[in-house]
Enzyme design. Structure first.
Site, PDB file in Angstrom:
ATOM      1  N   CYS A 175     -11.053 -27.047  10.465  1.00  0.00           N
ATOM      2  CA  CYS A 175     -12.259 -27.860  10.357  1.00  0.00           C
ATOM      3  C   CYS A 175     -11.980 -29.292   9.900  1.00  0.00           C
ATOM      4  CB  CYS A 175     -13.240 -27.200   9.398  1.00  0.00           C
ATOM      5  SG  CYS A 175     -13.744 -25.553   9.947  1.00  0.00           S
ATOM      6  N   ASP A 226      -8.916  -5.608   0.226  1.00  0.00           N
ATOM      7  CA  ASP A 226      -8.022  -6.081   1.284  1.00  0.00           C
ATOM      8  C   ASP A 226      -8.627  -5.669   2.612  1.00  0.00           C
ATOM      9  OD1 ASP A 226      -7.132  -3.099   1.069  1.00  0.00           O
ATOM     10  OD2 ASP A 226      -6.271  -3.834   2.935  1.00  0.00           O
ATOM     11  N   ASP A 234       0.846  -1.198   0.000  1.00  0.00           N
ATOM     12  CA  ASP A 234       0.000   0.000   0.000  1.00  0.00           C
ATOM     13  C   ASP A 234       0.879   1.245   0.000  1.00  0.00           C
ATOM     14  OD1 ASP A 234       0.989   0.085   2.550  1.00  0.00           O
ATOM     15  OD2 ASP A 234      -0.938  -0.094   3.549  1.00  0.00           O
ATOM     16  N   HIS A 267      -9.268 -20.593   9.240  1.00  0.00           N
ATOM     17  CA  HIS A 267     -10.672 -20.794   8.904  1.00  0.00           C
ATOM     18  C   HIS A 267     -11.296 -19.543   8.285  1.00  0.00           C
ATOM     19  CE1 HIS A 267     -14.801 -22.032   8.873  1.00  0.00           C
ATOM     20  NE2 HIS A 267     -15.071 -20.837   9.383  1.00  0.00           N
ATOM     21  N   CYS A 278     -10.507 -26.365   5.649  1.00  0.00           N
ATOM     22  CA  CYS A 278      -9.367 -25.680   6.273  1.00  0.00           C
ATOM     23  C   CYS A 278      -8.684 -26.542   7.330  1.00  0.00           C
ATOM     24  CB  CYS A 278      -9.804 -24.337   6.870  1.00  0.00           C
ATOM     25  SG  CYS A 278     -10.460 -24.440   8.551  1.00  0.00           S
ATOM     26  N   CYS A 308     -16.000 -27.472   5.486  1.00  0.00           N
ATOM     27  CA  CYS A 308     -14.850 -26.578   5.266  1.00  0.00           C
ATOM     28  C   CYS A 308     -13.556 -27.388   5.207  1.00  0.00           C
ATOM     29  CB  CYS A 308     -14.774 -25.546   6.393  1.00  0.00           C
ATOM     30  SG  CYS A 308     -13.348 -24.459   6.254  1.00  0.00           S
TER      31      CYS A 308
HETATM   32 ZN   LIG Z   1     -12.745 -24.147   8.402  1.00  0.00          ZN
END
Ligand SMILES: [Zn+2]
Length: 387
Positions: A316, A273, A98, A342, A313, A311
């Site tokens: 999970c 962002d 940035d 997550h 991730c 999910c």
């Molecule tokens: Zn997750």
């Protein structure tokens, strides 16, 4: 240098005007970014608590790093000596840095803005520093990001007088020209920032001015602050109307909740962002389809289910709500990593769902379902709803 990136629109907004969302591919030095896209924020050359592999697994294809923070610590020249920001943080995909303008204004103490630049004190040790447009570009060239951003003077959207907004917008325009003149690093794209606050005529004039310069992309600055969602939508509409035929990517800085991202994509924005998904994760707030889960709630201590059933991730796929609830109560560091993995996975998957709907021409028809999935996760003071 201008021309260091290529942006191709793969799906244009439909002629019936039901949505202005579009699908694009942004080719950068370190890879391709499919848009609409969300950029996780790696303030200190790290997305807090995550490794580059975690980011990759969460679906991140581009991240943002903060020029202001890296200039102050560890120093852009040191990072350059160590081979540049990509090597320093072991992230081989695109990085946007940035302009530093927002942090100078929001974090720097005793800042003094004049037409040549801004003088501020470090929030770390009180030492005195000065950013000019040329210096902010030099710092980003040393970092070696894929996209540099021109120094601007942001102001709080709703709390600023018209006079202040007009003054800051004029200065931002002059700084945009100086940033372009100073920028020389081959392979690094440069984006310019539209300001203008919530003043319709100033915002439109700023969009015209900035899009008249040979930037590779157009940032919409001075939003995602203290404005209402209605004020934000109206301001996006004004800027996007000015940019209607412009072939370059549009980036709304600082927006991060799934509900807000969806509405801005619908209005024609391509890039975003925010620290929000990671920040709320570290506070124990998990984003799930339809709302939020506050894992600090005692009821999860005996809950063997994953945070989100489908999910993929790190959290999970292996751990239960009960385990994460325990980690937060015990203040174990792993809690922050798992929760952040997550929320970023949820956010980036949500963007992928939006892109799929645009690709199939069904975004406007899918809006109710996508809004439902995003829950009431909107703004910083969103109503808390347990999943
Ligand atoms: Zn997750």
């Amino acid at each position: 240098m201008p021309g260091a990136s290529r942006f191709a629109l793969e799906t244009r907004p439909p002629a019936d005007g039901s949505t202005r969302a579009r699908l694009g591919r942004l080719q950068l030095r370190h890879g391709v970014v499919e848009t609409p896209q969300f950029m996780p924020v790696g303030t200190n050359a790290t997305v807090k608590a995550l490794t580059p592999d975690d980011l990759h697994d969460a679906g991140a294809t581009i991240i943002l790093a903060n020029t202001y923070h890296l200039y102050l610590r560890p120093g852009h020249e040191r990072i350059a000596r160590l081979g540049g920001l990509h090597r320093f943080m072991a992230w081989d995909r695109p990085i946007l840095t940035d302009s530093g303008g927002f942090q100078v204004v929001s974090l720097g103490d005793l800042r003094v803005v004049d037409d040549d630049g801004v003088t501020f004190r470090s929030h770390l040790d009180g030492s005195l520093h000065r950013f000019t447009p040329e210096h902010a570009i030099a710092v980003q060239e040393a970092l070696g990001s894929d996209i540099a951003v021109a120094l601007d003077q942001p102001v709080a959207p709703a709390a600023s007088s018209r006079e202040l907004v007009a003054d800051a917008t004029e200065r931002t325009h002059r700084w945009a020209e100086r940033s372009l003149a100073a920028h020389a690093r081959p392979g690094q794209a440069i984006f310019g920032i539209v300001q203008g606050g919530l003043e319709a005529d100033l915002r439109a004039a700023s969009a015209r001015f900035i899009s008249g310069l040979p930037f590779d992309g157009i940032c919409l600055g001075g939003l995602a602050g203290d404005e209402t969602p209605e004020q934000r939508d109206a301001t996006i509409d004004i800027a996007v109307a000015e940019l209607a035929e412009d072939p370059r990517p549009r980036y709304l800085m600082g927006l991060g909740s799934p509900a807000d991202l969806l509405e801005a994509v619908h209005r024609g924005v391509d890039l975003f962002d925010s620290v929000m998904p990671a920040r709320v994760a570290r506070n124990g707030q998990l984003w799930v389809p339809g709302g939020k889960m506050n894992i600090r709630n005692g009821r999860y201590l005996d809950d063997p289910a994953p945070v989100q059933e489908d999910c993929p991730c790190l959290l999970c796929s292996r751990f239960s709500r009960a385990y994460l609830a325990h980690l937060f109560r015990a203040r174990e560091l792993l809690a922050y990593r798992l929760a952040t993995c997550h929320n970023l996975t949820f956010t980036l998957d949500f963007m992928a769902r939006i892109r799929a709907a645009i690709r199939s021409g069904t975004l406007s028809a899918s809006l109710p379902e996508l809004r439902l999935r995003a829950g009431r996760v909107s703004g910083s003071e969103a109503a808390v709803k347990s999943a």
